[in-house]
Design an enzyme around this catalytic site. Structure first.
Site, PDB file in Angstrom:
ATOM      1  N   ALA A  93      89.713 -21.412 -17.806  1.00  0.00           N
ATOM      2  CA  ALA A  93      90.344 -20.682 -16.169  1.00  0.00           C
ATOM      3  C   ALA A  93      90.959 -21.088 -15.856  1.00  0.00           C
ATOM      4  O   ALA A  93      91.877 -21.544 -16.495  1.00  0.00           O
ATOM      5  CB  ALA A  93      89.396 -19.033 -15.576  1.00  0.00           C
ATOM      6  N   HIS A 150      81.889 -15.183  -9.507  1.00  0.00           N
ATOM      7  CA  HIS A 150      82.409 -13.549  -8.315  1.00  0.00           C
ATOM      8  C   HIS A 150      81.564 -13.532  -6.955  1.00  0.00           C
ATOM      9  O   HIS A 150      82.145 -12.823  -6.251  1.00  0.00           O
ATOM     10  CB  HIS A 150      83.143 -12.548  -9.253  1.00  0.00           C
ATOM     11  CG  HIS A 150      84.631 -12.830  -9.842  1.00  0.00           C
ATOM     12  ND1 HIS A 150      85.889 -12.738  -9.426  1.00  0.00           N
ATOM     13  CD2 HIS A 150      83.852 -13.856 -11.560  1.00  0.00           C
ATOM     14  CE1 HIS A 150      86.313 -13.488 -10.630  1.00  0.00           C
ATOM     15  NE2 HIS A 150      85.730 -14.428 -11.066  1.00  0.00           N
ATOM     16  N   ASP A 185      88.848  -7.573  -6.368  1.00  0.00           N
ATOM     17  CA  ASP A 185      88.394  -9.162  -7.003  1.00  0.00           C
ATOM     18  C   ASP A 185      90.470  -9.167  -8.294  1.00  0.00           C
ATOM     19  O   ASP A 185      91.301  -8.711  -7.781  1.00  0.00           O
ATOM     20  CB  ASP A 185      87.826  -9.508  -7.768  1.00  0.00           C
ATOM     21  CG  ASP A 185      86.948 -10.800  -8.038  1.00  0.00           C
ATOM     22  OD1 ASP A 185      87.763 -11.697  -7.702  1.00  0.00           O
ATOM     23  OD2 ASP A 185      86.579 -10.844  -8.219  1.00  0.00           O
ATOM     24  N   ASN A 199      83.914 -22.350  -6.702  1.00  0.00           N
ATOM     25  CA  ASN A 199      82.649 -21.698  -5.651  1.00  0.00           C
ATOM     26  C   ASN A 199      82.245 -23.240  -5.769  1.00  0.00           C
ATOM     27  O   ASN A 199      82.046 -24.000  -4.951  1.00  0.00           O
ATOM     28  CB  ASN A 199      81.743 -20.787  -6.168  1.00  0.00           C
ATOM     29  CG  ASN A 199      82.350 -19.818  -6.224  1.00  0.00           C
ATOM     30  OD1 ASN A 199      82.544 -19.893  -4.583  1.00  0.00           O
ATOM     31  ND2 ASN A 199      82.488 -19.587  -7.156  1.00  0.00           N
ATOM     32  N   GLN A 208      90.177 -23.766 -14.132  1.00  0.00           N
ATOM     33  CA  GLN A 208      89.966 -24.908 -13.165  1.00  0.00           C
ATOM     34  C   GLN A 208      91.318 -26.533 -14.410  1.00  0.00           C
ATOM     35  O   GLN A 208      90.747 -27.245 -13.429  1.00  0.00           O
ATOM     36  CB  GLN A 208      88.593 -25.579 -14.307  1.00  0.00           C
ATOM     37  CG  GLN A 208      87.775 -24.468 -14.675  1.00  0.00           C
ATOM     38  CD  GLN A 208      86.506 -23.778 -15.412  1.00  0.00           C
ATOM     39  OE1 GLN A 208      86.966 -24.602 -15.872  1.00  0.00           O
ATOM     40  NE2 GLN A 208      86.495 -22.853 -14.815  1.00  0.00           N
TER      41      GLN A 208
HETATM   42  N1  UDP Z   1      76.091 -22.573  -9.833  1.00  0.00           N
HETATM   43  C1  UDP Z   1      74.409 -22.717  -9.762  1.00  0.00           C
HETATM   44  N2  UDP Z   1      73.853 -23.816 -10.327  1.00  0.00           N
HETATM   45  C2  UDP Z   1      74.025 -24.192 -11.843  1.00  0.00           C
HETATM   46  C3  UDP Z   1      74.940 -23.487 -11.795  1.00  0.00           C
HETATM   47  C4  UDP Z   1      76.510 -23.192 -10.811  1.00  0.00           C
HETATM   48  O1  UDP Z   1      74.394 -22.367  -8.362  1.00  0.00           O
HETATM   49  O2  UDP Z   1      73.441 -24.561 -12.594  1.00  0.00           O
HETATM   50  C5  UDP Z   1      76.707 -21.436  -9.209  1.00  0.00           C
HETATM   51  C6  UDP Z   1      76.776 -22.641  -8.214  1.00  0.00           C
HETATM   52  O3  UDP Z   1      76.769 -23.647  -6.396  1.00  0.00           O
HETATM   53  C7  UDP Z   1      78.316 -22.147  -7.683  1.00  0.00           C
HETATM   54  C8  UDP Z   1      78.439 -20.333  -8.737  1.00  0.00           C
HETATM   55  O4  UDP Z   1      77.263 -20.931  -9.599  1.00  0.00           O
HETATM   56  O5  UDP Z   1      78.241 -21.150  -6.782  1.00  0.00           O
HETATM   57  C9  UDP Z   1      79.524 -21.407  -9.802  1.00  0.00           C
HETATM   58  O6  UDP Z   1      80.747 -20.691  -9.504  1.00  0.00           O
HETATM   59  P1  UDP Z   1      81.631 -21.422 -10.077  1.00  0.00           P
HETATM   60  O7  UDP Z   1      83.118 -20.761  -9.217  1.00  0.00           O
HETATM   61  O8  UDP Z   1      82.425 -22.659  -9.534  1.00  0.00           O
HETATM   62  O9  UDP Z   1      82.184 -21.862 -11.162  1.00  0.00           O
HETATM   63  P2  UDP Z   1      81.512 -20.124 -12.533  1.00  0.00           P
HETATM   64  O10 UDP Z   1      80.292 -20.273 -13.030  1.00  0.00           O
HETATM   65  O11 UDP Z   1      82.337 -19.247 -12.060  1.00  0.00           O
HETATM   66  O12 UDP Z   1      83.058 -20.532 -13.677  1.00  0.00           O
END
Ligand code: UDP
Length: 469
Positions: free
Chosen positions: A385, A19, A115, A366, A387
């Site tokens: 979530a 987020h 959000d 993301n 996904q």
């Molecule tokens: N991310 C990263 N390195 C990692 C894991 C995650 O840079 O090893 C970043 C990824 O690039 C993204 C965010 O963390 O921008 C994860 O967001 P996403 O919505 O994909 O998944 P969430 O973590 O919310 O499940």
């Protein structure tokens, strides 16, 4: 109230790296393109090293402040993550009112942007005479579910997972009941009430800003971009993704390793900032990667066997040395083709590296946007979530993802992992997904050019926030 001062916007992201990152990107554009000043107000539950790192990497023009902690110890030990987050947000509302009044007194506050679960702020904003907006850091399919949830709640008698037919929302890919966003799957759970509560409040926003783009979900975009009485206008401003690796990430060893691999040859394996597998599933994934004989770069987190697939939500860190949970001999046997990284990798840089040819992803939004921006096709491995429904949309709607078949009991076998990895990296289905993702990458980049659709959409929102006199 500083009428002549730069218009000021308050952003209220949920806790969680997934987020803070898109809210941070939104903040950067509001500052650099529109000359706004921005304060990011986080809930105390945001405090973690990973999340601090995101906030401290933002330019100094973006202020941030954390609301005081609220007690959550009365929640049952098995409270759903959604419940924890929503209760934290709801109990923070009076602190929020104090901070927003203070901001209003000291700046030219023109909008408050909530959000997914911080929509209780909308009433606070209205009380102060400031227009509330929603920034939805997921896609139109998910937004549609939230917007339709009150009517689904009234019309569907069974659990959603027992729906006899896939759910068809206007413009959206049909989604089989069991694949729908996870926190609505048990209607007796408190989490479901919170989903409904916030879904209702989305309609109270002045506008809904979504981190997606038209070419990815063209039919849903057509539906939601039409004005509909009782529903706020929807603005598609995505993909908003980080374009540069964060401080210190550039020199990561895994990037040097990628430099030594052939172009398009490496499968990047990562489950976002929070995702964890069971021990059994982690072993099947490892052995399947080995069987595939493809090159891979895997961000490994310790497994979790009590069914918590987002254990690292607040920390993004592995709780123990994750490599010791890998099958015996795996590290040695794959040392020529595999690179393992504990907990965290510079994902944007990895996806943008020419050696990366595929992404085994949990389909967090993301990650999905970053993959599209890098033109990398996806092997969809959803965990929690929204996904699962993202995976359906990416495989069947956008057609940029392949999906492994789980056996009964939900486990994906090593044979299936090997098959689908090979198919993505070298097969015809992989080629088709790659062609499509390159088309979408081009469309996304066009939208982000000056005068492009995403830029225009955010210009329109910013225009509504700028004082007219
Ligand atoms: N991310 C990263 N390195 C990692 C894991 C995650 O840079 O090893 C970043 C990824 O690039 C993204 C965010 O963390 O921008 C994860 O967001 P996403 O919505 O994909 O998944 P969430 O973590 O919310 O499940």
């Amino acid at each position: 109230n500083g009428g002549a001062a730069a218009p000021h916007v308050g952003l209220l992201p949920m806790p969680g790296t997934g987020h803070l990152i898109p809210f941070g990107e939104l903040a950067k554009i509001l500052v650099s393109r529109h000359g706004f000043s921005v304060t990011i107000i986080t809930l105390a539950a945001s405090a973690s090293k990973a999340q601090d790192a995101v906030l401290s990497s933002l330019p100094p023009a973006i202020a941030s402040l954390a609301l005081p902690a609220v007690p959550l110890d009365d929640l049952p030990a098995d409270a759903h993550l959604v419940t924890i987050l929503a209760v934290a947000a709801s109990r923070s509302a009076h602190f929020l009112r104090t901070e927003l009044s203070r901001l209003q007194a000291s700046s030219n506050l023109v909008a408050i942007v909530g959000d997914i679960f911080t929509t209780d702020a909308f009433a606070v904003a209205r009380g102060l005479g400031v227009p509330p907006y929603l920034f939805f850091p997921s896609n139109l399919l998910c937004l549609s579910i939230f917007l339709h949830l009150p009517e689904l709640d009234a019309s569907v008698a069974c659990e959603y997972r027992d729906l006899p037919e896939p759910l068809r929302l206007p413009g959206c890919v049909p989604v089989p009941g069991p694949e729908l966003v996870e926190p609505i799957q048990d209607r007796s759970n408190e989490a479901y009430r919170w989903m409904l509560h916030h879904g209702r409040q989305y309609r109270d926003a002045e506008g809904i800003i979504v981190n997606t783009f038209e070419a990815l979900e063209p039919d849903a975009a057509k539906v939601l971009r039409q004005n509909e009485p009782g529903r706020p206008p929807v603005y598609l401003v995505g993909p908003l993704t980080r374009t540069l690796p964060a401080v210190g990430e550039k020199d990561a060893e895994c990037l040097r390793w990628l430099d030594r691999q052939p172009a398009g040859s490496v499968l990047f394996v990562s489950f976002g900032s929070a995702g964890t597998l069971s021990t059994a599933q982690m072993a099947e994934l490892a052995l399947g990667l080995e069987m595939s004989r493809e090159r891979f770069l895997w961000v490994v987190r310790s497994p979790n066997d009590d069914g918590d697939v987002c254990e690292a939500y607040f920390t993004a860190q592995s709780k123990a040395d994750p490599f010791r949970f890998l099958p015996a001999g795996f590290v040695e046997r794959t040392s020529e083709v595999g690179m393992l990284v504990p907990s965290w990798a510079p994902q944007v840089a990895v996806l943008g590296h020419s050696a990366t040819g595929g992404f085994l992803s949990h389909c967090g939004w993301n990650s999905t946007m970053e993959s599209v921006m890098a033109g990398v096709a996806i092997l969809a491995w959803p965990l929690f979530a929204e996904q699962r429904q993202n995976a359906v949309m990416l495989a069947e709607g956008a057609r940029i993802a392949l999906r492994p078949q789980a056996a009964e009991g939900g486990l994906v076998s090593r044979e299936e992992v090997a098959r689908v990895v090979k198919e993505l990296m070298e097969g015809e289905e992989g080629k088709a997904a790659r062609r499509r993702v390159l088309e979408l990458q081009e469309a996304a980049l066009r939208g982000l050019e000056d005068g492009g659709a995403a830029v225009q959409a955010l210009d329109e929102v910013a225009g509504r926030w700028k004082p007219t006199n």
